[in-house]
Design a protein around this motif. Structure first.
Motif, PDB file in Angstrom:
ATOM      1  N   ALA A 360       0.827  -1.209   0.000  1.00 39.68           N
ATOM      2  CA  ALA A 360       0.000   0.000   0.000  1.00 39.68           C
ATOM      3  C   ALA A 360       0.861   1.258   0.000  1.00 39.68           C
ATOM      4  N   VAL A 361       1.953   1.248   0.762  1.00 41.53           N
ATOM      5  CA  VAL A 361       2.841   2.411   0.790  1.00 41.53           C
ATOM      6  C   VAL A 361       3.465   2.635  -0.586  1.00 41.53           C
ATOM      7  N   PHE A 362       3.955   1.577  -1.204  1.00 40.12           N
ATOM      8  CA  PHE A 362       4.543   1.709  -2.537  1.00 40.12           C
ATOM      9  C   PHE A 362       3.499   2.184  -3.540  1.00 40.12           C
ATOM     10  N   TRP A 363       2.288   1.672  -3.424  1.00 43.09           N
ATOM     11  CA  TRP A 363       1.235   2.076  -4.367  1.00 43.09           C
ATOM     12  C   TRP A 363       0.911   3.549  -4.227  1.00 43.09           C
ATOM     13  N   VAL A 364       0.848   4.057  -3.008  1.00 47.44           N
ATOM     14  CA  VAL A 364       0.526   5.471  -2.796  1.00 47.44           C
ATOM     15  C   VAL A 364       1.561   6.359  -3.477  1.00 47.44           C
ATOM     16  N   PHE A 365       2.831   6.058  -3.288  1.00 52.28           N
ATOM     17  CA  PHE A 365       3.876   6.884  -3.901  1.00 52.28           C
ATOM     18  C   PHE A 365       3.860   6.757  -5.418  1.00 52.28           C
ATOM     19  N   CYS A 366       3.751   5.546  -5.926  1.00 54.51           N
ATOM     20  CA  CYS A 366       3.770   5.352  -7.386  1.00 54.51           C
ATOM     21  C   CYS A 366       2.527   5.950  -8.042  1.00 54.51           C
ATOM     22  N   PHE A 367       1.380   5.775  -7.425  1.00 58.06           N
ATOM     23  CA  PHE A 367       0.158   6.345  -7.973  1.00 58.06           C
ATOM     24  C   PHE A 367       0.225   7.868  -7.958  1.00 58.06           C
ATOM     25  N   GLY A 368       0.788   8.438  -6.893  1.00 60.04           N
ATOM     26  CA  GLY A 368       0.930   9.885  -6.835  1.00 60.04           C
ATOM     27  C   GLY A 368       1.816  10.417  -7.949  1.00 60.04           C
ATOM     28  N   MET A 369       2.938   9.747  -8.216  1.00 65.59           N
ATOM     29  CA  MET A 369       3.807  10.172  -9.314  1.00 65.59           C
ATOM     30  C   MET A 369       3.101  10.045 -10.658  1.00 65.59           C
ATOM     31  N   SER A 370       2.349   8.980 -10.820  1.00 62.44           N
ATOM     32  CA  SER A 370       1.648   8.772 -12.087  1.00 62.44           C
ATOM     33  C   SER A 370       0.595   9.848 -12.323  1.00 62.44           C
ATOM     34  N   ARG A 371      -0.202  10.143 -11.299  1.00 59.23           N
ATOM     35  CA  ARG A 371      -1.251  11.150 -11.466  1.00 59.23           C
ATOM     36  C   ARG A 371      -0.667  12.534 -11.700  1.00 59.23           C
ATOM     37  N   TYR A 372       0.415  12.859 -11.019  1.00 62.19           N
ATOM     38  CA  TYR A 372       1.013  14.171 -11.226  1.00 62.19           C
ATOM     39  C   TYR A 372       1.593  14.289 -12.633  1.00 62.19           C
ATOM     40  N   SER A 373       2.180  13.222 -13.137  1.00 62.42           N
ATOM     41  CA  SER A 373       2.708  13.269 -14.510  1.00 62.42           C
ATOM     42  C   SER A 373       1.589  13.480 -15.528  1.00 62.42           C
ATOM     43  N   GLN A 374       0.415  12.869 -15.291  1.00 61.35           N
ATOM     44  CA  GLN A 374      -0.709  13.088 -16.191  1.00 61.35           C
ATOM     45  C   GLN A 374      -1.190  14.539 -16.130  1.00 61.35           C
ATOM     46  N   TYR A 375      -1.150  15.119 -14.941  1.00 61.83           N
ATOM     47  CA  TYR A 375      -1.523  16.527 -14.807  1.00 61.83           C
ATOM     48  C   TYR A 375      -0.554  17.418 -15.590  1.00 61.83           C
ATOM     49  N   ILE A 376       0.736  17.144 -15.490  1.00 60.74           N
ATOM     50  CA  ILE A 376       1.727  17.931 -16.221  1.00 60.74           C
ATOM     51  C   ILE A 376       1.557  17.750 -17.722  1.00 60.74           C
ATOM     52  N   GLU A 377       1.242  16.520 -18.151  1.00 60.54           N
ATOM     53  CA  GLU A 377       1.007  16.292 -19.584  1.00 60.54           C
ATOM     54  C   GLU A 377      -0.158  17.136 -20.088  1.00 60.54           C
ATOM     55  N   ARG A 378      -1.250  17.148 -19.350  1.00 61.31           N
ATOM     56  CA  ARG A 378      -2.409  17.941 -19.774  1.00 61.31           C
ATOM     57  C   ARG A 378      -2.084  19.434 -19.772  1.00 61.31           C
ATOM     58  N   ARG A 379      -1.287  19.866 -18.819  1.00 55.42           N
ATOM     59  CA  ARG A 379      -0.962  21.287 -18.731  1.00 55.42           C
ATOM     60  C   ARG A 379      -0.052  21.720 -19.889  1.00 55.42           C
ATOM     61  N   LEU A 380       0.864  20.852 -20.276  1.00 52.60           N
ATOM     62  CA  LEU A 380       1.820  21.189 -21.331  1.00 52.60           C
ATOM     63  C   LEU A 380       1.316  20.855 -22.724  1.00 52.60           C
ATOM     64  N   ASP A 381       0.179  20.158 -22.803  1.00 48.79           N
ATOM     65  CA  ASP A 381      -0.363  19.795 -24.112  1.00 48.79           C
ATOM     66  C   ASP A 381      -1.017  21.024 -24.742  1.00 48.79           C
ATOM     67  N   THR A 382      -0.449  21.513 -25.825  1.00 49.55           N
ATOM     68  CA  THR A 382      -0.968  22.700 -26.525  1.00 49.55           C
ATOM     69  C   THR A 382      -1.651  22.351 -27.840  1.00 49.55           C
ATOM     70  N   SER A 383      -1.865  21.071 -28.101  1.00 48.85           N
ATOM     71  CA  SER A 383      -2.426  20.673 -29.401  1.00 48.85           C
ATOM     72  C   SER A 383      -3.858  21.156 -29.566  1.00 48.85           C
ATOM     73  N   HIS A 384      -4.583  21.371 -28.425  1.00 50.92           N
ATOM     74  CA  HIS A 384      -5.986  21.789 -28.508  1.00 50.92           C
ATOM     75  C   HIS A 384      -6.128  23.290 -28.449  1.00 50.92           C
ATOM     76  N   LYS A 385      -5.020  24.010 -28.225  1.00 53.69           N
ATOM     77  CA  LYS A 385      -5.095  25.459 -28.096  1.00 53.69           C
ATOM     78  C   LYS A 385      -4.891  26.122 -29.462  1.00 53.69           C
ATOM     79  N   ARG A 386      -5.495  27.288 -29.634  1.00 51.90           N
ATOM     80  CA  ARG A 386      -5.388  28.018 -30.876  1.00 51.90           C
ATOM     81  C   ARG A 386      -4.524  29.273 -30.663  1.00 51.90           C
TER      82      ARG A 386
END
Length: 386
Positions: A360-386
């Motif tokens: 459970a401890v390992f999952w919390v840390f790994c899941f947190g890193m995964s979710r934050y990386s997805q947030y950064i991807e969405r923030r840096l994704d400019t393909s939908h912006k004009r």
């Protein structure tokens, strides 16, 4: 030209309308995400059946039938239903986790000195949190403190031996503390070293390219276990007589070098994905090699390979459990040691509970890193912006 010729041109904008009812509400979400096609519906029903089959007994074992208080293994050796169930059939044995929680976090670090570990952890969180918030001010100063100053402060706090702090040798370190220390050093070292190796592998200088290729392919061709063994037992053979490296330092070097080789290939993939026109545009601006890489090419390349970078970080975080083979006890190692080497808690229930806690401890840390990386991807994704 007469205005009548433009009668087909709209003179007023149509007012916004409410979306159809079939596209609103929970029912629309279910149809779109779970039952869009017959195959999706079949898979969704199968998933629901699996969850319904596994979830109730899991919750019963983890919480409802679990033992929550006790001083030793006898608290978890109970019989139920008038002796119809065998001994040890009860739920999870959480007193084992609560009773050994300090060891799980700090290993054999002295009790009266653990405030130093907690202080280092608080400083780590205080410096890391602003870095993770995109709009937080003073990013450069924060980065300098986190990557340049904090390692020395943490070393002084954890090791001691100066300014009145008691010296604590690294063989006493253990638990989640060791896991985080190895992961932090591996992440901080592997990313910049991986970038340098990726650039070296793409270099037009034959010697630099050859050395980078040899290092990357050699390290990637052996398992981390072999790298740790080499760092622990063979590295001392290459240093001058009388000079020795701490075992934790050897593990840090091995993990950092191993992760940097994989990171180099991830970054190289991002560099190869950059269109040739970007390089030509940088050349047309008169930029040299390093300004071109630092200002134009590398930011785009790293943005493209964020999933690969975070995947390497997650894999490295989990691979810290392998330091057990060189007699270092990370979180999983301490849990295993308490399960097998402590007769006070030696029961099947405590073993299952301890391993589930570590997972459970390992999952919390790994899941947190995964979710934050997805947030950064969405923030840096400019393909939908004009």
């Amino acid at each position: 030209m007469q205005a009548d010729n433009f009668s087909w041109v709209r003179q007023e904008m149509i007012a916004s309308q409410v979306a159809p009812r079939s596209h609103l509400g929970p029912g629309a979400w279910l149809r779109k995400n779970l039952f869009a096609t017959p195959v999706d519906a079949l898979l969704s029903v199968f998933a629901f059946l699996v969850i319904a089959w596994l979830l109730p007994p899991s919750l019963n074992w983890l919480f409802f039938d679990a033992i929550w208080s006790g001083a030793d293994r006898t608290a978890c050796l109970t019989t139920e239903q008038g002796g119809q169930l065998p001994v040890g059939w009860s739920g999870a044995c959480w007193p084992f986790v609560s009773g050994r929680f300090g060891q799980f976090m700090f290993g054999r670090y002295p009790m009266d000195e653990r405030w130093r570990v907690l202080l280092a952890g608080l400083i780590f969180i205080a410096l890391l949190t602003p870095l993770l918030i995109p709009r937080a001010p003073f990013k450069k100063l924060n980065a300098i403190l986190f990557f340049g100053v904090f390692p020395f402060v943490a070393f002084w706090l954890l090791v001691g031996g100066a300014f009145g702090l008691r010296y604590v040798e690294t063989p006493l370190w253990g638990g989640l503390m060791v896991t985080l220390v190895i992961s932090y050093v591996g992440i901080v070292v592997s990313l910049p070293l991986g970038i340098i190796l990726a650039l070296g592998r793409r270099s037009h200088m034959p010697i630099i390219k050859l050395l980078s290729v040899i290092f990357i392919e050699t390290v990637r061709g052996v398992p981390l276990v072999a790298v740790l063994f080499m760092a622990s037992f063979m590295l001392p053979l290459f240093v001058p007589p009388g000079m020795s490296f701490d075992k934790l330092l050897r593990a840090l070097i091995g993990v950092a070098l191993f992760a940097s080789a994989y990171m180099a290939e991830v970054v190289r993939g991002g560099l190869q994905a950059i269109p040739r026109g970007q390089y030509e545009s940088a050349d047309s601006l008169g930029l040299g090699y390093w300004p071109q890489m630092g200002l134009i090419i590398m930011p785009q390349a790293l943005t493209l390979v964020i999933p690969g970078i975070v995947n390497t970080f997650i894999g490295m975080f989990k691979d810290t459990t392998l330091v057990l083979i060189i007699s270092m006890l990370d979180l999983l190692g301490v849990v295993k040691q308490n399960i097998s080497g402590d007769p006070t808690w030696a029961t099947p229930q405590t073993a299952k509970t301890g391993y589930i806690f570590a997972a459970a401890v390992f999952w919390v840390f790994c899941f947190g890193m995964s979710r934050y990386s997805q947030y950064i991807e969405r923030r840096l994704d400019t393909s939908h912006k004009r």
